[in-house]
Design a protein around this motif. Structure first.
Motif, PDB file in Angstrom:
ATOM      1  N   ARG B 360      -0.677   5.659  -6.220  1.00 31.21           N
ATOM      2  CA  ARG B 360      -2.096   5.557  -5.850  1.00 31.21           C
ATOM      3  C   ARG B 360      -2.901   4.858  -6.937  1.00 31.21           C
ATOM      4  O   ARG B 360      -3.711   3.975  -6.679  1.00 31.21           O
ATOM      5  N   MET B 361      -2.616   5.257  -8.190  1.00 30.67           N
ATOM      6  CA  MET B 361      -3.343   4.702  -9.341  1.00 30.67           C
ATOM      7  C   MET B 361      -3.143   3.214  -9.401  1.00 30.67           C
ATOM      8  O   MET B 361      -4.073   2.454  -9.655  1.00 30.67           O
ATOM      9  N   ALA B 362      -1.953   2.780  -9.143  1.00 28.14           N
ATOM     10  CA  ALA B 362      -1.655   1.352  -9.250  1.00 28.14           C
ATOM     11  C   ALA B 362      -2.434   0.554  -8.228  1.00 28.14           C
ATOM     12  O   ALA B 362      -2.629  -0.638  -8.405  1.00 28.14           O
ATOM     13  N   MET B 363      -2.821   1.240  -7.165  1.00 33.97           N
ATOM     14  CA  MET B 363      -3.510   0.487  -6.114  1.00 33.97           C
ATOM     15  C   MET B 363      -5.005   0.825  -6.033  1.00 33.97           C
ATOM     16  O   MET B 363      -5.641   0.550  -5.046  1.00 33.97           O
ATOM     17  N   THR B 364      -5.534   1.448  -7.071  1.00 33.63           N
ATOM     18  CA  THR B 364      -6.938   1.876  -7.051  1.00 33.63           C
ATOM     19  C   THR B 364      -7.739   1.171  -8.164  1.00 33.63           C
ATOM     20  O   THR B 364      -7.241   0.979  -9.273  1.00 33.63           O
ATOM     21  N   ASP B 365      -8.931   0.805  -7.791  1.00 36.95           N
ATOM     22  CA  ASP B 365      -9.844   0.205  -8.790  1.00 36.95           C
ATOM     23  C   ASP B 365     -10.450   1.361  -9.574  1.00 36.95           C
ATOM     24  O   ASP B 365     -11.074   2.243  -8.992  1.00 36.95           O
ATOM     25  N   PRO B 366     -10.227   1.386 -10.861  1.00 36.81           N
ATOM     26  CA  PRO B 366     -10.679   2.542 -11.661  1.00 36.81           C
ATOM     27  C   PRO B 366     -12.206   2.718 -11.683  1.00 36.81           C
ATOM     28  O   PRO B 366     -12.688   3.837 -11.803  1.00 36.81           O
ATOM     29  N   THR B 368     -14.611   1.885  -9.211  1.00 39.11           N
ATOM     30  CA  THR B 368     -15.253   2.373  -7.988  1.00 39.11           C
ATOM     31  C   THR B 368     -14.433   3.421  -7.255  1.00 39.11           C
ATOM     32  O   THR B 368     -14.946   4.083  -6.356  1.00 39.11           O
ATOM     33  N   GLY B 369     -13.192   3.511  -7.621  1.00 37.71           N
ATOM     34  CA  GLY B 369     -12.306   4.442  -6.865  1.00 37.71           C
ATOM     35  C   GLY B 369     -11.869   3.850  -5.552  1.00 37.71           C
ATOM     36  O   GLY B 369     -11.193   4.504  -4.766  1.00 37.71           O
ATOM     37  N   LEU B 370     -12.241   2.617  -5.295  1.00 38.34           N
ATOM     38  CA  LEU B 370     -11.768   1.944  -4.075  1.00 38.34           C
ATOM     39  C   LEU B 370     -10.429   1.285  -4.374  1.00 38.34           C
ATOM     40  O   LEU B 370      -9.914   1.384  -5.483  1.00 38.34           O
ATOM     41  N   GLY B 371      -9.895   0.581  -3.392  1.00 40.45           N
ATOM     42  CA  GLY B 371      -8.632  -0.121  -3.617  1.00 40.45           C
ATOM     43  C   GLY B 371      -8.840  -1.320  -4.540  1.00 40.45           C
ATOM     44  O   GLY B 371      -9.943  -1.846  -4.631  1.00 40.45           O
ATOM     45  N   ASN B 372      -7.803  -1.740  -5.218  1.00 44.50           N
ATOM     46  CA  ASN B 372      -7.876  -2.959  -6.032  1.00 44.50           C
ATOM     47  C   ASN B 372      -7.136  -4.076  -5.300  1.00 44.50           C
ATOM     48  O   ASN B 372      -6.703  -3.909  -4.148  1.00 44.50           O
ATOM     49  N   ARG B 373      -6.907  -5.180  -5.983  1.00 48.22           N
ATOM     50  CA  ARG B 373      -6.290  -6.327  -5.310  1.00 48.22           C
ATOM     51  C   ARG B 373      -4.877  -5.974  -4.837  1.00 48.22           C
ATOM     52  O   ARG B 373      -4.467  -6.315  -3.736  1.00 48.22           O
ATOM     53  N   ARG B 374      -4.206  -5.248  -5.692  1.00 45.52           N
ATOM     54  CA  ARG B 374      -2.842  -4.837  -5.350  1.00 45.52           C
ATOM     55  C   ARG B 374      -2.823  -3.967  -4.098  1.00 45.52           C
ATOM     56  O   ARG B 374      -2.014  -4.165  -3.186  1.00 45.52           O
ATOM     57  N   GLY B 375      -3.781  -3.042  -4.080  1.00 41.02           N
ATOM     58  CA  GLY B 375      -3.894  -2.172  -2.894  1.00 41.02           C
ATOM     59  C   GLY B 375      -4.224  -2.991  -1.656  1.00 41.02           C
ATOM     60  O   GLY B 375      -3.677  -2.756  -0.587  1.00 41.02           O
ATOM     61  N   PHE B 376      -5.089  -3.945  -1.830  1.00 40.62           N
ATOM     62  CA  PHE B 376      -5.489  -4.782  -0.697  1.00 40.62           C
ATOM     63  C   PHE B 376      -4.291  -5.597  -0.178  1.00 40.62           C
ATOM     64  O   PHE B 376      -4.060  -5.666   1.033  1.00 40.62           O
ATOM     65  N   ASP B 377      -3.552  -6.182  -1.155  1.00 39.72           N
ATOM     66  CA  ASP B 377      -2.381  -6.982  -0.740  1.00 39.72           C
ATOM     67  C   ASP B 377      -1.389  -6.109   0.042  1.00 39.72           C
ATOM     68  O   ASP B 377      -0.860  -6.524   1.069  1.00 39.72           O
ATOM     69  N   HIS B 378      -1.230  -4.891  -0.473  1.00 39.65           N
ATOM     70  CA  HIS B 378      -0.314  -3.966   0.201  1.00 39.65           C
ATOM     71  C   HIS B 378      -0.788  -3.688   1.620  1.00 39.65           C
ATOM     72  O   HIS B 378      -0.024  -3.755   2.601  1.00 39.65           O
ATOM     73  N   ARG B 379      -2.128  -3.425   1.704  1.00 33.50           N
ATOM     74  CA  ARG B 379      -2.702  -3.107   3.005  1.00 33.50           C
ATOM     75  C   ARG B 379      -2.603  -4.298   3.952  1.00 33.50           C
ATOM     76  O   ARG B 379      -2.318  -4.148   5.143  1.00 33.50           O
ATOM     77  N   LEU B 380      -2.812  -5.503   3.356  1.00 31.98           N
ATOM     78  CA  LEU B 380      -2.763  -6.718   4.160  1.00 31.98           C
ATOM     79  C   LEU B 380      -1.337  -6.945   4.702  1.00 31.98           C
ATOM     80  O   LEU B 380      -1.157  -7.357   5.852  1.00 31.98           O
ATOM     81  N   ALA B 381      -0.385  -6.616   3.863  1.00 29.78           N
ATOM     82  CA  ALA B 381       1.013  -6.763   4.307  1.00 29.78           C
ATOM     83  C   ALA B 381       1.295  -5.806   5.462  1.00 29.78           C
ATOM     84  O   ALA B 381       1.935  -6.175   6.452  1.00 29.78           O
ATOM     85  N   VAL B 382       0.785  -4.589   5.336  1.00 32.71           N
ATOM     86  CA  VAL B 382       0.956  -3.622   6.424  1.00 32.71           C
ATOM     87  C   VAL B 382       0.318  -4.159   7.687  1.00 32.71           C
ATOM     88  O   VAL B 382       0.885  -4.114   8.788  1.00 32.71           O
ATOM     89  N   MET B 383      -0.891  -4.695   7.499  1.00 30.25           N
ATOM     90  CA  MET B 383      -1.645  -5.247   8.633  1.00 30.25           C
ATOM     91  C   MET B 383      -0.864  -6.381   9.289  1.00 30.25           C
ATOM     92  O   MET B 383      -0.827  -6.498  10.512  1.00 30.25           O
ATOM     93  N   ALA B 384      -0.279  -7.220   8.449  1.00 30.48           N
ATOM     94  CA  ALA B 384       0.466  -8.376   8.979  1.00 30.48           C
ATOM     95  C   ALA B 384       1.625  -7.883   9.840  1.00 30.48           C
ATOM     96  O   ALA B 384       1.860  -8.390  10.930  1.00 30.48           O
ATOM     97  N   ALA B 439     -11.882  -2.502  -0.640  1.00 34.39           N
ATOM     98  CA  ALA B 439     -11.305  -2.774  -1.951  1.00 34.39           C
ATOM     99  C   ALA B 439     -12.226  -3.692  -2.754  1.00 34.39           C
ATOM    100  O   ALA B 439     -12.976  -4.478  -2.194  1.00 34.39           O
ATOM    101  N   ARG B 440     -12.163  -3.508  -4.122  1.00 32.86           N
ATOM    102  CA  ARG B 440     -12.865  -4.464  -5.005  1.00 32.86           C
ATOM    103  C   ARG B 440     -11.787  -5.335  -5.601  1.00 32.86           C
ATOM    104  O   ARG B 440     -10.890  -4.847  -6.283  1.00 32.86           O
ATOM    105  N   LEU B 441     -11.833  -6.589  -5.283  1.00 32.21           N
ATOM    106  CA  LEU B 441     -10.762  -7.488  -5.693  1.00 32.21           C
ATOM    107  C   LEU B 441     -10.921  -7.924  -7.140  1.00 32.21           C
ATOM    108  O   LEU B 441      -9.990  -8.464  -7.729  1.00 32.21           O
ATOM    109  N   GLY B 442     -12.094  -7.653  -7.732  1.00 30.77           N
ATOM    110  CA  GLY B 442     -12.310  -8.067  -9.125  1.00 30.77           C
ATOM    111  C   GLY B 442     -13.740  -8.587  -9.255  1.00 30.77           C
ATOM    112  O   GLY B 442     -14.294  -9.126  -8.285  1.00 30.77           O
ATOM    113  N   GLY B 443     -14.350  -8.393 -10.429  1.00 31.46           N
ATOM    114  CA  GLY B 443     -15.714  -8.845 -10.646  1.00 31.46           C
ATOM    115  C   GLY B 443     -16.642  -8.208  -9.639  1.00 31.46           C
ATOM    116  O   GLY B 443     -16.638  -6.996  -9.473  1.00 31.46           O
ATOM    117  N   ASP B 444     -17.364  -9.004  -8.901  1.00 32.34           N
ATOM    118  CA  ASP B 444     -18.304  -8.463  -7.924  1.00 32.34           C
ATOM    119  C   ASP B 444     -17.864  -8.782  -6.504  1.00 32.34           C
ATOM    120  O   ASP B 444     -18.662  -8.859  -5.605  1.00 32.34           O
TER     121      ASP B 444
END
Lengths: 142, 534
Positions: B360-366, B368-384, B439-444
């Motif tokens: 979970r930590m690996a996929m969470t933006d520290p 905001t507590g939302l997903g990070n890019r890694r989490g998003f990519d994972h989710r996107l792969a699931v979606m695909a 998810a927050r992919l980085g920056g703003d």
């Protein structure tokens, strides 16, 4: 006569005797010439001398007589038995008393006399010397 | 009679004797019959010849008697003949048919065979003079035969008794007594101590000696296998104690299943792990293993029922509901024999929780507590994957970018910037449904994935509410109020593109179109202005 001659004569004599005995060996059963018996069979002779028949074929009482000198030869010729057997035969009959043995006479002259005197007498003599006044009823060959 | 039968049944000597006596008796009867028959014949013959001898003895006298017809002499002869036991009647008949003498001792069977002899004249061998007829005393002869038979029978009986006694003695002396002695010694023998049977003195080299040798060999074998058995039992007890100690004290749960999937035994650790009361008697009330497991029991069933694993171990994990907390247990099942499985259960809840937390930590933006890019990519792969399976379902991908975020950072400091990012993230997370992903992919830069949402109105209503709430200024520490603006681009997976990456790209393009359109607004990639912008 020397000894050799005597011996020769004796041997010749004895040889002559020996040859003569068989020639005169037959025994004649004789009876009184007037007995009326012409002929007897051997069986009749056996029956009379062995005590079976007491009567002659004429019906008279038979009187068999044994002549001592010829007895052995007679029984040998008649029944082919020796004197011992004949004696033993008569010995058996002594007790029963049914039969008696022939009268025994030692001398042949006495036999001759008895036959001449007794019409029923019956005896035997050597067939070679049968007196003329006796009648031969049976000749037994030896 | 039953007593005798019992004796015969229990006494070898008696039985042997009885059988031998029976055989001897049978043979004896046969021999006796034969002997009596032959004896009778010979007695008969003897008497015949005796009569002939008698006749010969008296013949000469008879000859004379007959020759002379002498009744006295003839009577003497018949009397002499009658004085013999063997003669019952005698008669002398002359050739002419007259009876010279006759006599009879007693009145017997007149039909008895008579002996007749012709008597010839003593002087004329061919002339028959009479006939002696002698009637043998058959009763006397029979008596003689009976006497002879009795003697033979008696002798045979004596012999029989003698043989019987001898057989009994011999069998008792040479067979029964050694065997009885052996049997006594055998029953008193303490074979466990290795004691051996002694052969009777005279029987060392015969069959009884052989028997003793065989019995001793058997005793040796028995003692050997007995001690071996004892040793093995001891070993097994040690093994069992060892196993029991492990079984009772080990932390891992150890259990046994039968062919029907029921638990046959379970150690304390297993009972603790699966919440079974410690006193449950599994022998009497078997518990189905499946009833203890909430997740993954299907595999257990297939393993137990299929039973086709060829002796290989199998390992998998199952989840247990323990109050409100989920517990994870790793199971290893190995077949013991047909219809019996041994299982080891490990509590892996903590390990699994740690692994899950790390994931979970690996996929969470520290921040905001939302997903990070890694989490998003994972989710996107699931979606695909999902989209490939269900291409008719459409999903919305929304890209958000702060307007002039750098200016906020520069003006109020990073702290306020971070708070602004947090604020926006919280609003987004609040607006979307449980199954959507933020998810927050980085920056703003933020992305929102609306699953199964392709209605423009619906999306616009969410975005309208979002911008509405964004207008409320953010209170900074020192009373400063900060307002942030956001440019939003939307692309629809399944409508604008079928490839998730391309959809991301398209939503980016739509976001830039929104920036160009004056910021703090949204644009759909499907709008003509966006598509034609480049």
């Amino acid at each position: 006569m020397n000894r050799v001659q005597r011996l020769l004569i004796a041997s010749t004599l004895s040889a002559t005797l020996v040859a003569a005995v068989p020639a005169s060996a037959d025994i004649a059963v004789v009876v009184n010439a007037n007995s009326g018996i012409d002929h007897l069979t051997r069986s009749d002779a056996v029956n009379i001398f062995m005590g079976r028949y007491r009567k002659l074929p004429t019906g008279n009482v038979a009187l068999p007589v044994d002549s001592a000198s010829l007895k052995a030869r007679f029984y040998r010729a008649l029944v082919n038995k020796d004197l011992a057997e004949i004696n033993s035969y008569w010995a058996r009959l002594v007790f029963s008393g049914e039969a008696s043995p022939p009268q025994q006479i030692a001398s042949s002259d006495d036999v001759h006399q008895l036959v001449l005197q007794n019409m029923n007498a019956l005896s035997y003599v050597d067939s070679a010397h049968v007196p003329d006044d006796m009648h031969v009823v049976l000749t037994l060959g030896e | 009679m039953p007593r005798l039968l019992l004796l015969l049944h229990t006494r070898l000597a008696l039985r042997t004797t009885a059988i031998i006596l029976l055989i001897v008796t049978l043979l004896g009867v046969v021999f006796l019959a034969l002997a009596v028959y032959l004896r009778a014949e010979s007695v008969q013959r003897e008497q015949q010849s005796r009569i002939q001898e008698l006749l010969t003895t008296v013949e000469r006298t008879a000859q004379i008697g007959c020759f002379l017809g002498d009744r006295h002499l003839a009577q003497e002869v018949t009397d002499g003949l009658l004085s013999n036991n063997i003669v019952r009647a005698a008669r002398i008949e002359a050739a002419d048919g007259t009876t010279l003498a006759s006599g009879r001792t007693n009145s017997g069977d007149p039909d008895a065979a008579t002996v007749t002899r012709d008597v010839f004249s003593p002087f004329e061998p061919g002339t028959s003079v009479c006939e002696i007829t002698v009637e043998p005393d058959q009763d006397y002869i029979d008596e003689l035969v009976a006497q002879a038979s009795n003697f033979i029978g008696g002798a045979l009986l004596l012999q029989l008794v003698g043989i019987g006694l001898c057989v009994i003695l011999v069998v008792v002396r040479f067979v029964t007594r050694p065997i009885t002695g052996l049997s006594h010694r055998l029953s008193e023998l303490e074979a466990e101590t290795g004691q051996q049977l002694q052969a009777p003195k005279g029987n060392r080299d015969d069959e009884i000696g052989q028997l003793v040798i065989s019995v001793n060999a058997m005793i040796d074998n028995l003692v050997q296998s007995l001690s071996e058995e004892r040793r093995l039992r001891l070993e097994r007890e040690v093994e069992e104690r060892r196993y029991r100690a492990i079984f009772d004290n080990v932390e891992a749960g150890i259990f046994e299943l039968d062919g029907g999937g029921f638990i046959r035994s379970a150690n304390p650790a297993f009972r603790r792990l699966f919440g079974m009361p410690g006193e449950t008697n599994l022998e009497r009330h078997p518990v189905a293993f499946a009833s203890l497991v909430n997740e993954g029991d299907g595999e257990t069933q297939s393993f137990v029922i299929g039973d086709d694993q060829g002796g290989h171990d199998r390992q998998w994990e199952v989840a247990l509901e323990d109050g409100d907390r989920k517990r994870w247990v790793s199971l290893i099942l190995s077949p013991l024999e047909t219809g019996r499985l041994q299982g080891v259960a490990h509590d892996i809840t903590e390990r699994k929780e740690a692994a899950d937390a790390a994931e979970r930590m690996a996929m969470t933006d520290p921040l905001t507590g939302l997903g990070n890019r890694r989490g998003f990519d994972h989710r996107l792969a699931v979606m695909a994957r999902h989209h490939r399976l269900y291409p008719e379902r459409c999903h919305a991908l929304i890209t958000l970018d702060f307007d002039h975020f750098k200016r906020i950072n520069d003006t109020y400091g990073h702290q306020v910037g971070d708070r602004a990012l947090n604020h926006v993230g919280a609003i987004l997370a609040d607006l979307v449904r449980q199954r959507d992903y933020v998810a927050r992919l980085g920056g703003d830069e933020f992305v929102v994935l609306l699953e199964g949402c392709s209605e423009r109105d619906e999306i616009e209503s969410i975005l309208t509410r979002f911008l509405e709430r964004l207008r409320t200024p953010l209170q900074a520490d020192d009373g400063v109020e900060v307002t942030v603006g956001v440019s939003i681009g939307i692309a629809l997976l399944g409508v604008d593109a079928d490839d998730p990456q391309q959809t991301v790209q398209f939503s980016d393009m739509a976001m830039y179109a929104a920036k160009r359109a004056g910021r703090n607004t949204w644009r759909f990639y499907g709008d003509a202005s966006v598509a034609n912008a480049d």
